[in-house]
Write an enzyme that holds these catalytic residues in place. Structure first.
Site, PDB file in Angstrom:
ATOM      1  N   ARG A   1       0.838  -1.207   0.000  1.00  0.00           N
ATOM      2  CA  ARG A   1       0.000   0.000   0.000  1.00  0.00           C
ATOM      3  C   ARG A   1       0.868   1.251   0.000  1.00  0.00           C
ATOM      4  NH1 ARG A   1      -4.588   0.048   4.462  1.00  0.00           N
ATOM      5  NH2 ARG A   1      -2.893   0.719   5.812  1.00  0.00           N
TER       6      ARG A   1
ATOM      7  N   LYS B   1      -2.545   6.647   1.535  1.00  0.00           N
ATOM      8  CA  LYS B   1      -2.459   7.005   2.950  1.00  0.00           C
ATOM      9  C   LYS B   1      -1.477   8.158   3.152  1.00  0.00           C
ATOM     10  CE  LYS B   1      -2.992   4.452   7.251  1.00  0.00           C
ATOM     11  NZ  LYS B   1      -4.447   4.473   7.436  1.00  0.00           N
TER      12      LYS B   1
HETATM   13  C1  LIG Z   1      -5.548   3.594   7.525  1.00  0.00           C
HETATM   14  C2  LIG Z   1      -6.952   3.863   7.097  1.00  0.00           C
HETATM   15  C3  LIG Z   1      -7.956   2.894   7.195  1.00  0.00           C
HETATM   16  C4  LIG Z   1      -7.747   1.549   7.842  1.00  0.00           C
HETATM   17  O1  LIG Z   1      -6.853   0.737   7.182  1.00  0.00           O
HETATM   18  P1  LIG Z   1      -6.243  -0.548   7.905  1.00  0.00           P
HETATM   19  O2  LIG Z   1      -5.249  -1.056   6.956  1.00  0.00           O
HETATM   20  O3  LIG Z   1      -7.355  -1.490   8.140  1.00  0.00           O
HETATM   21  O4  LIG Z   1      -5.664  -0.061   9.194  1.00  0.00           O
HETATM   22  C5  LIG Z   1      -9.210   3.207   6.708  1.00  0.00           C
HETATM   23  N1  LIG Z   1      -9.480   4.412   6.170  1.00  0.00           N
HETATM   24  C6  LIG Z   1      -8.552   5.371   6.091  1.00  0.00           C
HETATM   25  C7  LIG Z   1      -8.924   6.674   5.503  1.00  0.00           C
HETATM   26  C8  LIG Z   1      -7.259   5.123   6.543  1.00  0.00           C
HETATM   27  O5  LIG Z   1      -6.344   6.091   6.447  1.00  0.00           O
END
Ligand SMILES: *Cc1c(COP(=O)(O)O)cnc(C)c1O
Length: 338
Positions: A80, A183
């Site tokens: 990711r 992210k």
């Molecule tokens: C990090 C995040 C998540 C959750 O992702 P995980 O990999 O399950 O921790 C969901 N939505 C947003 C906007 C995020 O930044």
């Protein structure tokens, strides 16, 4: 190291022995080093500060029933972060280097991994920033990759508890072809103000609808949306502006393993009361049941008034059981640090 009261840990930053830091210059990463000081000496014109070249990840290390420490699905976070780095023109962190960095820093901080049985874990936070100076708008020529860790406690002390959510139609988090699927820190900055508004109104979480029509459900501010239909299907939203949650992927697989059909599709807000159970999902909490949602002064019921629905509870227990080594890890999700 000061003794830690494992039972009173919440979700707050605590200094540990060290973090790990790598620098990318002239097209290559260095070997990485463990650094004791929690401060970095950053150029005042670093692109992370001015132009938002800042990506992060979040995963956890668990002390299992057999005493070993493992990271949960770190390759997924690595993959990711590669997508995030590409979209923001940052130096890519190879998957092997990412996983190795997480392993090295957890190994150097084993004293901070909460003991089995406390319900805690070591939160692992990888961070990739443009650290080179740049005044014209362009990608940096130097990048810094950091992985820091901090021990965190269980979110639930005694059973899953449901929360109420709110839709704030005056705010969007991410545009359909924007950066919601990666992210980056900027997405969180955009959601801080509406988050404070929601909290003032008494709602711990906000649910975002698609920015174009305000018709379709995107996700909660920091976690994906999932629902269980009255006939027992797992439904989660399909949208170009949501972050692909690894917890959601994990829950989908566990649902399939348990014979629960999984549907990934656009979900209209109008369907909200058709569901038997609704939840937010993410690494920090796994699942947060949401039993009521406010939109425009109207309340919508989305789950049992007290406690949590049976399917969410079953899925939650399966994830935690694998993470703590109480259930067989049939998919090979736990990666040993030693
Ligand atoms: C990090 C995040 C998540 C959750 O992702 P995980 O990999 O399950 O921790 C969901 N939505 C947003 C906007 C995020 O930044």
């Amino acid at each position: 190291m000061k003794p830690i009261d494992w039972n009173s840990l919440g979700f707050a930053y605590m200094d540990t022995n060290c973090h790990i830091r790598y620098v990318w210059r002239d097209g290559a990463w260095d070997e990485g080093e463990l650094v004791v000081s929690p401060y970095i000496n950053l150029h005042i014109a670093a692109t992370a500060l001015h132009y938002g070249q800042a990506a992060f990840e979040g995963l956890k290390a668990f002390r299992r029933k057999d005493g070993k420490v493992s990271l949960f699905r770190p390759e997924e976070n690595a993959k990711r972060m590669l997508v995030t780095a590409e979209r923001t023109c940052m130096a890519p962190v190879p998957v092997d280097m990412f996983v190795d960095a997480c392993r090295r820093v957890v190994k150097a901080n084993l004293d901070y991994v909460p003991p089995y049985g406390t319900g805690g874990s070591l939160y692992v936070r990888p961070l990739l920033i443009g650290s080179g100076e740049q005044i014209g708008v362009a990608p940096a020529e130097e990048y810094t990759f950091i992985v820091l860790v901090t021990p965190v406690g269980p979110y639930y002390k005694g059973g899953l508890q449901a929360v109420k959510a709110i839709v704030l139609d005056g705010y969007d988090r991410a545009a359909p072809q924007g950066t919601g699927h990666i992210k980056i820190g900027g997405n969180y900055a955009a959601a801080l103000y509406p988050h404070l508004l929601a909290k003032e109104k008494g709602y711990p979480v906000e649910l975002y609808l698609d920015a174009k029509e305000h018709k379709w459900i995107d996700e909660f501010a920091t976690s994906n949306f999932l629902a269980i239909t009255k006939d027992g299907k797992y439904v989660t939203t399909k949208s170009s502006s949501i972050l692909p949650s690894i917890t959601n992927l994990t829950l989908q697989q566990l649902a399939k393993d348990a014979g629960i059909p999984v549907e990934i599709r656009p979900v209209a807000f109008d369907e909200i009361e058709d569901f038997a159970e609704v939840a937010a999902c993410g690494t920090a909490v796994v699942v947060t049941p949401v039993n009521e949602i406010e939109r425009g002064g109207k309340m919508y019921r989305t789950g049992p008034e007290i406690g949590c629905g049976p399917v969410l509870e079953q899925l939650y227990n399966s994830v935690q059981g694998i993470q703590y080594g109480e259930l067989p890890d049939v998919h090979g999700w736990n990666v040993d640090v030693e």
